[in-house]
Enzyme design. Structure first.
Site, PDB file in Angstrom:
ATOM      1  N   HIS A   1      43.255  35.430  44.639  1.00  0.00           N
ATOM      2  CA  HIS A   1      44.577  35.788  45.182  1.00  0.00           C
ATOM      3  C   HIS A   1      44.704  37.282  45.411  1.00  0.00           C
ATOM      4  O   HIS A   1      43.909  38.088  44.918  1.00  0.00           O
ATOM      5  CB  HIS A   1      45.686  35.295  44.244  1.00  0.00           C
TER       6      HIS A   1
ATOM      7  N   CYS B   1      42.165  34.830  36.608  1.00  0.00           N
ATOM      8  CA  CYS B   1      42.063  34.729  38.057  1.00  0.00           C
ATOM      9  C   CYS B   1      41.336  35.922  38.650  1.00  0.00           C
ATOM     10  O   CYS B   1      41.214  36.974  38.046  1.00  0.00           O
ATOM     11  CB  CYS B   1      43.449  34.600  38.673  1.00  0.00           C
TER      12      CYS B   1
END
Length: 243
Positions: A193, A209
């Site tokens: 992301h 992440c």
């Protein structure tokens, strides 16, 4: 001279000219075919971007209704700039490879190259590894921290799934794009992301992440389709040439 002779001679001349033109046409075609270059393997340019390319690459831009600020790339380690490199992974073209220790993400290309991005990764103890697929992709996603994260950080309760998550926007931790990794049909809760925190690139700060600056995740999004394979390494990536 009889009219019959003139007609016969005219027919002979016309036939000769036509045959000559036909033969010339065949000769030209054959010669052209012989001169045609053989197909060559496509080779994309490799090397660090120029300053002009960096200025354009990391400039402020508007995406939808959101204004993404410019990245002060002069303050970043140059090795984390988006750039094309010789593929060190040995994976099939189209595969996404995350080199966690190196803080790099690669998209493997045909012809022996890969597009490389600098990334920020998860803190020790919050990192996933293995093989999966990009099962879902999202423009300006809502951020919905998992229950485990809320247990550790109770102030995030207001962004829970039950409460609808955080509105999309430049301050949203998922940034401008998110790519969701699944394994064996299950959500790993592991994402690729964007992030507004450009200074987190090259560091271990997130909860598992992989984050890229927003300008880079926009580029990544165009290169990675649904169901693209992804491999995440927690051990140092050994270049193919060294194997």
């Amino acid at each position: 001279m009889s009219s019959e002779y003139r007609l016969s001679r005219r027919a002979f001349v016309f036939a000769s000219v036509s045959m000559t033109a036909t033969l010339a046409g065949c000769a030209a075609t054959t010669s052209s075919a012989r001169r045609a270059p053989l197909p060559e393997k496509v080779s994309l340019p490799i090397g660090p971007p120029t300053d002009a390319e960096l200025q354009a690459r990391y400039a402020a831009l508007e995406d939808g209704s959101h204004l993404i600020p410019a990245i002060p790339y002069q303050k970043m380690d140059p090795k984390y700039f988006r750039q094309r490199v010789a593929d060190p992974t040995g994976e099939t073209p189209g595969t996404v490879v995350v080199d966690t220790p190196g803080r790099f993400l690669y998209v493997v290309e045909p012809g022996g190259t890969a597009m490389r991005y600098g990334v920020g990764i998860g803190r020790d103890g919050f990192a996933w590894q293995g093989e999966g697929i990009i099962h879902w992709r999202q423009h300006w996603p809502r951020w919905k921290p998992p229950a485990e994260m809320i247990v550790r950080q109770p102030h995030l309760e207001r962004y829970s799934i039950e409460n609808g998550g955080m509105e999309p926007g430049i301050k949203n931790p998922l940034g401008a794009r998110a790519l969701y990794i699944f394994q064996n049909g299950q959500d790993t809760l592991y994402r690729l992301h964007g992030t507004p925190e450009w200074d987190s690139i090259g560091k271990a700060t997130s909860s598992g992440c992989v984050r890229l600056v927003n300008q880079d995740v926009l580029d990544l999004y165009t290169r990675v389709p649904y169901h693209a394979p992804i491999v995440v390494h927690q051990e140092p990536l050994v270049p193919v040439s060294a194997v």
